[in-house]
Every structure is written in C-alpha cells, then in structure tokens.
Design an enzyme around this catalytic site. Sequence first.
Site, PDB file in Angstrom:
ATOM      1  N   ARG A   1     -10.176  -1.265  14.954  1.00 52.15           N
ATOM      2  CA  ARG A   1     -10.050  -0.357  13.831  1.00 52.15           C
ATOM      3  C   ARG A   1     -10.971  -0.920  12.741  1.00 52.15           C
ATOM      4  O   ARG A   1     -12.139  -0.602  12.715  1.00 52.15           O
ATOM      5  CB  ARG A   1      -8.571  -0.271  13.421  1.00 52.15           C
ATOM      6  CG  ARG A   1      -8.213   0.974  12.682  1.00 52.15           C
ATOM      7  CD  ARG A   1      -6.729   1.043  12.384  1.00 52.15           C
ATOM      8  NE  ARG A   1      -6.233  -0.094  11.633  1.00 52.15           N
ATOM      9  CZ  ARG A   1      -5.014  -0.172  11.125  1.00 52.15           C
ATOM     10  NH1 ARG A   1      -4.153   0.823  11.276  1.00 52.15           N
ATOM     11  NH2 ARG A   1      -4.626  -1.224  10.454  1.00 52.15           N
TER      12      ARG A   1
ATOM     13  N   MET B   1      13.752  23.550   3.372  1.00 51.23           N
ATOM     14  CA  MET B   1      12.734  22.821   2.605  1.00 51.23           C
ATOM     15  C   MET B   1      13.361  21.974   1.501  1.00 51.23           C
ATOM     16  O   MET B   1      12.986  20.834   1.288  1.00 51.23           O
ATOM     17  CB  MET B   1      11.732  23.806   2.004  1.00 51.23           C
ATOM     18  CG  MET B   1      10.554  23.114   1.336  1.00 51.23           C
ATOM     19  SD  MET B   1       9.424  24.268   0.551  1.00 51.23           S
ATOM     20  CE  MET B   1       8.738  25.125   1.960  1.00 51.23           C
TER      21      MET B   1
ATOM     22  N   TYR C   1      19.242  29.011   7.936  1.00 49.66           N
ATOM     23  CA  TYR C   1      18.201  29.686   8.718  1.00 49.66           C
ATOM     24  C   TYR C   1      18.523  29.660  10.207  1.00 49.66           C
ATOM     25  O   TYR C   1      18.972  28.642  10.722  1.00 49.66           O
ATOM     26  CB  TYR C   1      16.848  29.003   8.507  1.00 49.66           C
ATOM     27  CG  TYR C   1      16.216  29.302   7.178  1.00 49.66           C
ATOM     28  CD1 TYR C   1      15.916  30.611   6.802  1.00 49.66           C
ATOM     29  CD2 TYR C   1      15.906  28.267   6.300  1.00 49.66           C
ATOM     30  CE1 TYR C   1      15.319  30.873   5.584  1.00 49.66           C
ATOM     31  CE2 TYR C   1      15.299  28.523   5.078  1.00 49.66           C
ATOM     32  CZ  TYR C   1      15.010  29.832   4.725  1.00 49.66           C
ATOM     33  OH  TYR C   1      14.424  30.095   3.526  1.00 49.66           O
TER      34      TYR C   1
ATOM     35  N   LYS D   1       0.843  -1.198   0.000  1.00 54.39           N
ATOM     36  CA  LYS D   1       0.000   0.000   0.000  1.00 54.39           C
ATOM     37  C   LYS D   1       0.880   1.252   0.000  1.00 54.39           C
ATOM     38  O   LYS D   1       2.084   1.166   0.266  1.00 54.39           O
ATOM     39  CB  LYS D   1      -0.906  -0.022   1.226  1.00 54.39           C
ATOM     40  CG  LYS D   1      -0.147  -0.071   2.543  1.00 54.39           C
ATOM     41  CD  LYS D   1      -1.045  -0.529   3.690  1.00 54.39           C
ATOM     42  CE  LYS D   1      -0.287  -0.517   5.003  1.00 54.39           C
ATOM     43  NZ  LYS D   1      -1.024  -1.233   6.053  1.00 54.39           N
TER      44      LYS D   1
HETATM   45  C1  PLP Z   1      -0.227  -2.201   6.600  1.00 47.75           C
HETATM   46  C2  PLP Z   1      -0.709  -3.510   7.082  1.00 47.75           C
HETATM   47  C3  PLP Z   1       0.187  -4.572   7.249  1.00 47.75           C
HETATM   48  C4  PLP Z   1       1.679  -4.395   7.157  1.00 47.75           C
HETATM   49  O1  PLP Z   1       2.133  -3.850   8.363  1.00 47.75           O
HETATM   50  P1  PLP Z   1       3.674  -3.583   8.703  1.00 47.75           P
HETATM   51  O2  PLP Z   1       3.645  -3.142  10.105  1.00 47.75           O
HETATM   52  O3  PLP Z   1       4.136  -2.517   7.759  1.00 47.75           O
HETATM   53  O4  PLP Z   1       4.399  -4.858   8.491  1.00 47.75           O
HETATM   54  C5  PLP Z   1      -0.339  -5.812   7.561  1.00 47.75           C
HETATM   55  N1  PLP Z   1      -1.666  -5.983   7.746  1.00 47.75           N
HETATM   56  C6  PLP Z   1      -2.555  -4.977   7.635  1.00 47.75           C
HETATM   57  C7  PLP Z   1      -4.004  -5.243   7.872  1.00 47.75           C
HETATM   58  C8  PLP Z   1      -2.110  -3.712   7.314  1.00 47.75           C
HETATM   59  O5  PLP Z   1      -2.988  -2.706   7.221  1.00 47.75           O
END
Ligand code: PLP
Length: 343
Positions: A129, A291, A243, A35
């Site tokens: 969640r 920046m 800065y 992701k």
């Molecule tokens: C993002 C995610 C992972 C991966 O988690 P990491 O801590 O980056 O290894 C695994 N399972 C779910 C449901 C996630 O949202």
Amino acid sequence: MTHKPLRLHLDSDALVANWRWLQERGGAPAGAAIKADGYGVGARAVLDKLAEAGARDFFVSTWDEAEALGDLPEGVRLAVLHGVGPDDGEAAANSAARPILNSMAQVSRWRAMAPERPCDLMVDTGMNRLGLSLEDLGTVEGLTVDTLHSHLACADEDHSMNTRQLERFRDAKARFDAARYSLANSAGTCIGPDYGFDLTRPGLALYGGIPRTEARGHIRPVVTPEAQILQLRTLKAGESIGYGATFVADRDTPVAILNIGYADGYPRNLSGHGHVRLANTNLPLIGRVSMDLVAVDITRSPDWREGDWLPLDFDLEQVAEQAGLSQYEVLTGLGTRYGRRWS
Ligand SMILES: *Cc1c(COP(=O)(O)O)cnc(C)c1O
C-alpha cells in the site's frame, strides 16, 4: 448553540486502560492512531487523555488533521501517515508534526524542504500500500530519521504474512539506521512483544475494538450511543411498525420511538438484532432501522417519558458482525449529530 439531539457516551477510564493493556501486551511504548478524528471518538480529547496517561506518539493521516489538533501538550509528538505530497509543502512547513515519508518522491521533496527536520520513513514489507521498497530504503540518505515504520497486512488473523513481514522488517532494521522502529497496529500489538520493537501504533483497540481474540476480556468498550425518546405509543396486536411492515405485534406492545438511525451510523442491518441496554435488561429493537428513527419494545421496562435518554447496546464485535461491517467502519461511521460526553 442548539443542543445535540444524540450523545456519544465515552469512557475515559476504559480508553486509558485499553492503552495501558496494549502497552503491556506489546512490550513497547504505545502510541495512538487518532486519524479520522480519533476513529470518530474525537481526536483532541483522545490525545489529551492519553497524553496525560503517558502516551507520547500520536498519528494522523493528513496535515489538515494535524492542524485541527491545535497546539500540542509538552512532550507530545505527532506524525502524519500520508507523508508530504506535492500540495503539502506549506502545511508541513508550518507544522511541528513529522511526515512519514512513503515514496522516493516524498523523500526528495522533504530533503529539499527540511533535511535537518526529523521525519519518519515507511518501508513496505508486503502490504503493498504505502512505503518504500527495501531496495529504495537502502538508497535513502541526507535525512534525519526518527522512526522507521512498516505496517502489517494480516495481523488480525494467524496468517503466514505476519512472520514474513516480521522477518522483512528485521532485515530493514539491520540495514537502515533510525532512532526507533515501529511495526504493529492494534492487532500486531495483541500478538505480543516480538512485534513491539520501540513503539506500537494502536488505533482500533484503544476505542474498544477487538482485533484478535487475545484482546477479549482485556479491551473495554469506550463508546455508547445514547438516543432520546421522541414518542411513546402502544402497538396493537396484529399491527405492524415501520418501513416494510416487517414486524407485526402478537400482543399489545408498548413502544418507544428513538431519534437515531442509519444516518447516525446505527446500521440498518441491526434491524431485528439491536437493543437498548439497561442495567438489568435489554429492550429489543423492533421493525426496520430508519434513517433517523428506531422503535424499541419497552414491555420489560415501560416507565419512560418523551425526552428520556436510552443507551443503545454497542458491542463492536457483535454490531460489526450483525451489520456486515468491520469494527472500523462502525466506529468511523457514527456521524455528526452526537454531542460527546466523556466520563
Ligand atoms: C491506522 C493505522 C494504524 C492503526 O491501526 P489499527 O488497526 O486501528 O490499530 C497503525 N499504523 C498505520 C500505518 C495505520 O495507517
């Protein structure tokens, strides 16, 4: 296309070695969370490299991310962590990916849409969640479930939540029939095979993040930002740089100004900490991170020209600590000005 002013140097061997170590450590086939464009590393390239190494299961958050990957290699399976929302019907219908259904509303939606198409389910075991409650899970029927997932809230610590969630997931497994079961992210995978089940879902550690001490010495760095020298100058004794005039030279100091800054995810809190890492020596950053610029004291390695490339030290644990950020934020914050170069 104009040339990219910055580079991310990305290490394919380290990525694959990290995936293999996680697979061994978790005692189960390892998938990969890709992701957020592979945590900023580049989702498609990560998918191709890990698929070639033998990974079969990949995870994105949204249908948009699934679509952006394009056609998948033979045998590769993709799942969408956010499931199917009210506006996702068309995208899901046109995708080969499986949704991970998180709520009873998503379950109904998918059952009305494609009851025979494989989907995954997320059951909540304490994270609160995403996911169905254990009670709701017991009422789910009329779906073709590939994998039942849950997600750990505290796997990066030795926390009582871990065993509690493990027990609840075992309970869910006993009560609900799926082809596979999956619980662990990177940190959960590091704890060991108890948390492995049929499939793990590491993200962070693939990209060089250290979620728990067990990973130290095994997980290799993958990402190194490289910046170019825009200007060389000598900072005279008694003069300040940058800065706030936070750094004052106590001697005439040769300095290189590099074209990287906090807009590129190089944290401003690395002012006074960061450095360029060369084979034999480190060159300290001096003054504030701007920046799009930083200044480097090149006394210990002075022979550079404008346009030369220098690698910034990017030890994720240390950078995160010094920046007051999580390793996740450091990776996903890297910004858009980099060209990516895989070795
Ligand atoms: C993002 C995610 C992972 C991966 O988690 P990491 O801590 O980056 O290894 C695994 N399972 C779910 C449901 C996630 O949202």
